[in-house]
Every structure is written in structure tokens, then in C-alpha cells.
Design a protein around this motif. Sequence first.
Motif, short mmCIF file in Angstrom:
data_model
loop_
_atom_site.label_atom_id
_atom_site.label_comp_id
_atom_site.label_asym_id
_atom_site.label_seq_id
_atom_site.Cartn_x
_atom_site.Cartn_y
_atom_site.Cartn_z
N LYS A 170 3.16 13.84 -5.37
CA LYS A 170 2.66 12.70 -4.61
C LYS A 170 2.24 11.61 -5.58
O LYS A 170 1.71 11.87 -6.65
N SER A 228 -4.65 0.59 -6.71
CA SER A 228 -3.23 0.30 -6.47
C SER A 228 -2.51 0.11 -7.80
O SER A 228 -1.32 0.39 -7.93
N PHE A 249 0.01 8.05 -6.06
CA PHE A 249 -1.17 7.41 -5.49
C PHE A 249 -1.34 5.97 -5.94
O PHE A 249 -2.32 5.33 -5.57
N GLN A 301 -7.75 11.37 -8.76
CA GLN A 301 -6.65 11.75 -7.89
C GLN A 301 -5.37 11.01 -8.28
O GLN A 301 -4.29 11.62 -8.36
N ALA A 302 -5.47 9.70 -8.53
CA ALA A 302 -4.31 8.89 -8.87
C ALA A 302 -3.63 9.36 -10.15
O ALA A 302 -2.41 9.27 -10.29
N ASN A 341 -8.27 0.73 -1.04
CA ASN A 341 -6.93 0.76 -1.62
C ASN A 341 -6.95 1.01 -3.13
O ASN A 341 -5.95 0.79 -3.81
N ASN A 349 -3.46 12.40 -11.10
CA ASN A 349 -3.08 13.81 -10.96
C ASN A 349 -3.80 14.66 -12.01
O ASN A 349 -3.20 15.43 -12.76
N ASN A 360 1.55 5.04 0.82
CA ASN A 360 1.05 6.06 1.74
C ASN A 360 0.73 7.30 0.91
O ASN A 360 1.59 8.09 0.58
N HIS A 361 -0.54 7.46 0.54
CA HIS A 361 -0.94 8.46 -0.44
C HIS A 361 -0.61 9.89 -0.04
O HIS A 361 -0.44 10.74 -0.89
N PHE A 362 -0.52 10.16 1.23
CA PHE A 362 -0.42 11.54 1.64
C PHE A 362 0.95 11.93 2.20
O PHE A 362 1.16 13.06 2.57
N GLN A 388 0.83 -1.20 0.00
CA GLN A 388 0.00 0.00 0.00
C GLN A 388 0.87 1.25 0.00
O GLN A 388 1.77 1.40 0.82
N LYS A 436 -11.15 8.62 -6.83
CA LYS A 436 -9.80 8.19 -6.46
C LYS A 436 -8.93 8.01 -7.70
O LYS A 436 -7.72 8.25 -7.66
#
Length: 381
Positions: A372, A347, A374, A134-135, A344, A137, A28-30, A26, A131
Motif C-alpha cells: 500500500k 501527501s 500512503f 505509516q507512510a 491528508n 512503511n 486512497n490509503h487503504f 489524494q 501518519k
Amino acid sequence: MDFIRNIQKKDKKTFFKDFENSQKAQVNHFEYENSNKVSDDSRPLIADFTEYSPLHNGHFHCMKTAKSKIPNGLFVAIVPGLFERSGRGLPYILHRNVRSEIAIAVGADIVVEGPPMGIMGSGQYSLCLTKMFQALNTDFIPRGYRPFDAYEKILEKISLGHGIAPKPYKIVDMDTNEVIYNGKLEEDNYVIVSFSKSLKKIGFDFKDKFIFVPRIEGVSGTLIRKACSLNDLESVKFMLPSETIRILEREINADRAPLHDLRLDEYIIDSANNLSFDDLIKLNFFNDKLANELINQREIKPFESVSEIENSIFYGFSSHFKNRVLSILETRINADTISEYINNYPSTVRVLNYKNEKVLNEFKEKVFFNDKIFVNNIEVL
């Protein structure tokens, strides 16, 4: 039907492979920071979620509008997904690999696989899709909508980055608690509101990211599906890009389409007749009442058809509830597994198709060389 069985069998393996991999590694997304930053001249990424079943002139109009507003953008289509069931719980007309081929043919740069919508509730798949935004960007999100006066205020709020929550018969600004509309929204308009709520929930800043595109008239998904069933594409050719017609005809002639009237009835009937009460209530959407209803009916007389099962399912919170339950009986995915899968997600970002190697490398840079990260992996099929 063998084609459908192979899809379901392969997709179930892929789903559980993704699930297991997401548990092992996993991100750590943040807190994860990448020392290799994306170059300053990278193109903005436009992420468009569309089922493309099939890609019609309305979808094409939305794509062209977004590309005209962001002419240097990298257009990424998010096309769901495993088990080939829509957000309504219904089978798609075409396999996602073919839907992705059409998307590239009409102008998309990259097509990635979206979540398995048919086995999820609308809030669950909305969360997965946001999500994914977000992943990737994402810089811009085009969405078609049906205009009416009161809805313009909702769109203004979303453009400001406000989350908008759909409550029973009212729409509420999550930032101000203001009731900005009384009543229910049509599906396309509801999706935008649901996205804003989910984006707010995951902490994604979507201010000025949405590109709102009024829907064009003269396109009917119902008529297109009927024409595909009758192999009468000529009657709806004015609703479809030529690329869609060409590829649809090829798939129909190869007996790989249309798929939207087909289910694995034997899987559904076997689940309804043979799963125990404990096994049934573990499935997504199921509770004691629904499980007991199926068990009581099968004790009177075992189910012999999907229509008998459908008639035994009470109406849920949405008009699509029955079809979603059928898809769950077809795939037998437990609610806890789906919940962990969503936690999750994604992934792995799975690329279904792409325009050329240059845009693929641009896409990878955008996803992996950012402040970041994701996702753990990009898989190119």
C-alpha cells in the motif's frame, strides 16, 4: 532577523503549496495496491522522530542502540519541520537543513521533514508523526524513555500492540479499558503513550515495532541551549558528538545560529493588535475567551512587546500553551486549514538529506513499492 524572516516567508509558501497539492490529489490509503512489490531482500526501515535541537549524546545513544539491534536497518530520522518551531512552540537552535546535516554526519541514512509542530497541539502533531511512520512503511520505531517500575508495564502493553490513552491523572489500556497507571507522565514517557494512541487510531499495527531505549544521564538540553546562547560550547562538549560541535560552531560563526531566542516580534505584535475577533477565533488554539482577552487588553493599551501579549494569554491545558499561541500569532494559520492539512498528511515526503544515492533508492523503494502507498510524492531537496 532577515534570516528568520526568509525562513518564515519560504515555509509559509511551502505549507500552503503542500496543503493545495494534498487537496488536488489524494491517495486512497487503504485501497491503493501497487503491482511492483518491494524486493524480498529490502532492509527493514527504522524511523526515529527526534527534533535534534541540537543532536546530543542522548539522541546519538538512541540511534546507536537501534542500529545495533537492527544492524541491517535503514535508519530514517524524522526532523520537524516548517516554521522552525518545536512541539513546545519554541524556536529551534538550528534550521532543519542543518539539523539534518548533523544527523547524517553521525550515522542516519535518510532525513525526512516532519510536521510543523509549533503550530499544532500535541495530539495533532502526534497524529501527523504516526501518519509519517505509516507512510514510510516503518518496521521499527526507537524511543528514549525515563525508566520507573510502573512504566515497564505500560511498555509491555505497547509492545503487544495495545493503544495506551493518557487520561487526566491516569493511563488506560485502550484494548482492555484497564487503568494501568494513576498519575501523570513525564514528557518523553508521555510521547510514547501518545504515539501508541495515535497509531491505534490510524490502524497501524505496531506490535513489536518499538525499540525502547532508557535515557542516559548527564545530558541537559537546558544547559546546551544556554551554552549556545553564550557561544560557550566548550562547557557542554561532553554532552555533544564532535560532529554536532563542529557544525554548530560553523553556523554560529556564520551568524545563522543560535535561533532559539529569536521570534518575529513584529508579526506577533501586529497580529495581536490588528486581527479582528472573527480572524482571531479562526486561528488554531483560539476560542472566544482568548480572542476577547487580547482585544480587551489592546483596547486599554495597544501591545508594544511580545512579553505583554504573553502575559495576556491565560494558561491552557499544557505548560507550553502560551508559546504555541505566540507561534500561531506569528504564522497566522487557521484551525480549519491545519485540520485539513492533518487529514491528508503527508501527501509529500520531503527528503532533507541522505547518505548516498544507494540508500536514497532503497528508501524510495520502501515507500513506493509496497503493498500500500500512503503518499503522492517524494521530494528530494
